[in-house]
Design a protein around this motif. Structure first.
Motif, PDB file in Angstrom:
ATOM      1  N   UNK A   1     -37.489 -10.085 -57.714  1.00  0.00           N
ATOM      2  CA  UNK A   1     -36.124  -9.825 -58.180  1.00  0.00           C
ATOM      3  C   UNK A   1     -35.189  -9.745 -56.989  1.00  0.00           C
ATOM      4  N   UNK A   2     -33.903  -9.787 -57.297  1.00  0.00           N
ATOM      5  CA  UNK A   2     -32.873  -9.568 -56.286  1.00  0.00           C
ATOM      6  C   UNK A   2     -32.158  -8.265 -56.651  1.00  0.00           C
ATOM      7  N   UNK A   3     -31.122  -7.901 -55.920  1.00  0.00           N
ATOM      8  CA  UNK A   3     -30.485  -6.599 -56.089  1.00  0.00           C
ATOM      9  C   UNK A   3     -29.892  -6.388 -57.490  1.00  0.00           C
ATOM     10  N   UNK A   4     -29.516  -7.455 -58.156  1.00  0.00           N
ATOM     11  CA  UNK A   4     -29.024  -7.386 -59.536  1.00  0.00           C
ATOM     12  C   UNK A   4     -29.803  -8.386 -60.380  1.00  0.00           C
ATOM     13  N   UNK A   5     -30.140  -8.010 -61.627  1.00  0.00           N
ATOM     14  CA  UNK A   5     -30.858  -8.968 -62.473  1.00  0.00           C
ATOM     15  C   UNK A   5     -30.028 -10.216 -62.795  1.00  0.00           C
ATOM     16  N   UNK A   6     -28.712 -10.158 -62.578  1.00  0.00           N
ATOM     17  CA  UNK A   6     -27.858 -11.328 -62.798  1.00  0.00           C
ATOM     18  C   UNK A   6     -28.011 -12.377 -61.693  1.00  0.00           C
ATOM     19  N   UNK A   7     -28.452 -11.962 -60.520  1.00  0.00           N
ATOM     20  CA  UNK A   7     -28.587 -12.892 -59.403  1.00  0.00           C
ATOM     21  C   UNK A   7     -29.928 -13.610 -59.489  1.00  0.00           C
ATOM     22  N   UNK A   8     -29.868 -14.919 -59.502  1.00  0.00           N
ATOM     23  CA  UNK A   8     -31.072 -15.738 -59.564  1.00  0.00           C
ATOM     24  C   UNK A   8     -31.415 -16.352 -58.219  1.00  0.00           C
ATOM     25  N   UNK A   9     -30.480 -16.274 -57.262  1.00  0.00           N
ATOM     26  CA  UNK A   9     -30.697 -16.881 -55.948  1.00  0.00           C
ATOM     27  C   UNK A   9     -29.856 -16.146 -54.901  1.00  0.00           C
ATOM     28  N   UNK A  10     -30.392 -16.053 -53.705  1.00  0.00           N
ATOM     29  CA  UNK A  10     -29.677 -15.489 -52.556  1.00  0.00           C
ATOM     30  C   UNK A  10     -29.979 -16.382 -51.370  1.00  0.00           C
TER      31      UNK A  10
ATOM     32  N   UNK B   1     -28.099 -24.977 -39.362  1.00  0.00           N
ATOM     33  CA  UNK B   1     -29.395 -25.448 -38.879  1.00  0.00           C
ATOM     34  C   UNK B   1     -30.552 -24.944 -39.733  1.00  0.00           C
ATOM     35  N   UNK B   2     -30.375 -23.789 -40.393  1.00  0.00           N
ATOM     36  CA  UNK B   2     -31.488 -23.199 -41.133  1.00  0.00           C
ATOM     37  C   UNK B   2     -30.976 -22.423 -42.338  1.00  0.00           C
ATOM     38  N   UNK B   3     -31.663 -22.580 -43.446  1.00  0.00           N
ATOM     39  CA  UNK B   3     -31.373 -21.804 -44.656  1.00  0.00           C
ATOM     40  C   UNK B   3     -32.641 -21.074 -45.080  1.00  0.00           C
ATOM     41  N   UNK B   4     -32.476 -19.805 -45.402  1.00  0.00           N
ATOM     42  CA  UNK B   4     -33.569 -19.011 -45.969  1.00  0.00           C
ATOM     43  C   UNK B   4     -33.116 -18.655 -47.373  1.00  0.00           C
ATOM     44  N   UNK B   5     -33.901 -19.048 -48.383  1.00  0.00           N
ATOM     45  CA  UNK B   5     -33.467 -18.964 -49.771  1.00  0.00           C
ATOM     46  C   UNK B   5     -34.472 -18.159 -50.585  1.00  0.00           C
ATOM     47  N   UNK B   6     -33.946 -17.223 -51.357  1.00  0.00           N
ATOM     48  CA  UNK B   6     -34.766 -16.398 -52.236  1.00  0.00           C
ATOM     49  C   UNK B   6     -34.402 -16.751 -53.675  1.00  0.00           C
ATOM     50  N   UNK B   7     -35.391 -17.140 -54.451  1.00  0.00           N
ATOM     51  CA  UNK B   7     -35.156 -17.535 -55.840  1.00  0.00           C
ATOM     52  C   UNK B   7     -35.912 -16.564 -56.746  1.00  0.00           C
ATOM     53  N   UNK B   8     -35.170 -15.929 -57.660  1.00  0.00           N
ATOM     54  CA  UNK B   8     -35.745 -14.945 -58.585  1.00  0.00           C
ATOM     55  C   UNK B   8     -36.083 -15.611 -59.918  1.00  0.00           C
TER      56      UNK B   8
ATOM     57  N   UNK C   1     -27.663 -12.513 -46.391  1.00  0.00           N
ATOM     58  CA  UNK C   1     -27.930 -13.027 -47.720  1.00  0.00           C
ATOM     59  C   UNK C   1     -26.674 -12.977 -48.567  1.00  0.00           C
ATOM     60  N   UNK C   2     -26.347 -14.080 -49.188  1.00  0.00           N
ATOM     61  CA  UNK C   2     -25.142 -14.190 -50.010  1.00  0.00           C
ATOM     62  C   UNK C   2     -25.573 -14.517 -51.434  1.00  0.00           C
ATOM     63  N   UNK C   3     -24.909 -13.861 -52.366  1.00  0.00           N
ATOM     64  CA  UNK C   3     -25.208 -14.099 -53.780  1.00  0.00           C
ATOM     65  C   UNK C   3     -24.025 -14.794 -54.434  1.00  0.00           C
ATOM     66  N   UNK C   4     -24.244 -15.203 -55.664  1.00  0.00           N
ATOM     67  CA  UNK C   4     -23.257 -16.018 -56.386  1.00  0.00           C
ATOM     68  C   UNK C   4     -21.964 -15.262 -56.668  1.00  0.00           C
TER      69      UNK C   4
END
Length: 182
Positions: free
Chosen positions: A159-168, A112-119, A66-69
């Motif tokens: 949520x994600x690991x930081x409240x600043x992250x909206x997507x991973x 081939x594949x993306x798994x996306x988490x949106x907060x 998982x990569x964040x902004x």
């Protein structure tokens, strides 16, 4: 008697063929495409994503955590100033992925594949900004420069690991092994 023996022989040959794993498929079927020596994407031509992807055994896989902004402005007073909205964060993540792939001799066309988490986004009524993610995806995939339409999951999370992250974003990449990765 000849007809009976012919029937038994035909049935035996068919049974042996099926046991051996042979199938009778029409030319151009998904099964035929899956048996090719290239990655094959399946799905509706009108969809922005593929519903499935077949990767031949001769390919290797590379998995991205998982990569964040990336940080845009360390002195920013808000999430948007520090990292951007969901779309801007997703663009930053996909640009990082593109650059990392390039250092390995690969490209976004190999994804081939993306798994996306949106907060939830506090500026969007505490709801995930899926459209922001979809708009960012459309800049990198299913384009003239990169016609690949990945298989993809998009999940709303609390949520994600930081409240600043909206997507991973996590990515799976398939590539033809021509030696070691760079």
């Amino acid at each position: 008697m000849k007809k009976f023996m012919k029937s038994i022989i035909t049935t035996s040959i068919l049974g042996i063929s099926l046991i051996a794993g042979f199938t009778f498929t029409s030319a151009g079927s998904e099964k035929d495409e899956m048996e090719s020596d290239k990655v094959t994407f399946f799905g509706s031509p009108t969809s922005a994503i593929s519903n499935s992807v077949a990767v031949p055994q001769s390919y290797d896989r590379l998995l991205f955590s998982g990569t964040v902004a990336p940080l845009l402005n360390k002195d920013g007073k808000s999430t948007y100033e520090r990292y951007g909205n969901t779309e801007k964060q997703a663009i930053g993540i996909l640009a990082k992925l593109k650059a990392d792939l390039k250092t390995k001799g690969l490209s976004l066309a190999d994804v081939t594949y993306l798994r996306v988490y949106v907060a939830p986004d506090p500026n969007k009524g505490d709801k995930p900004d899926y459209q922001g993610w979809f708009d960012a995806y459309a800049l990198f995939f299913n384009t003239k420069e990169n016609p690949v339409k990945t298989a993809r999951s998009t999940v709303g999370v609390q949520s994600l690991v930081s409240p600043d992250y909206l997507i991973e974003i996590e990515a799976e990449v398939a590539y033809k092994n021509k030696g070691k990765l760079k």
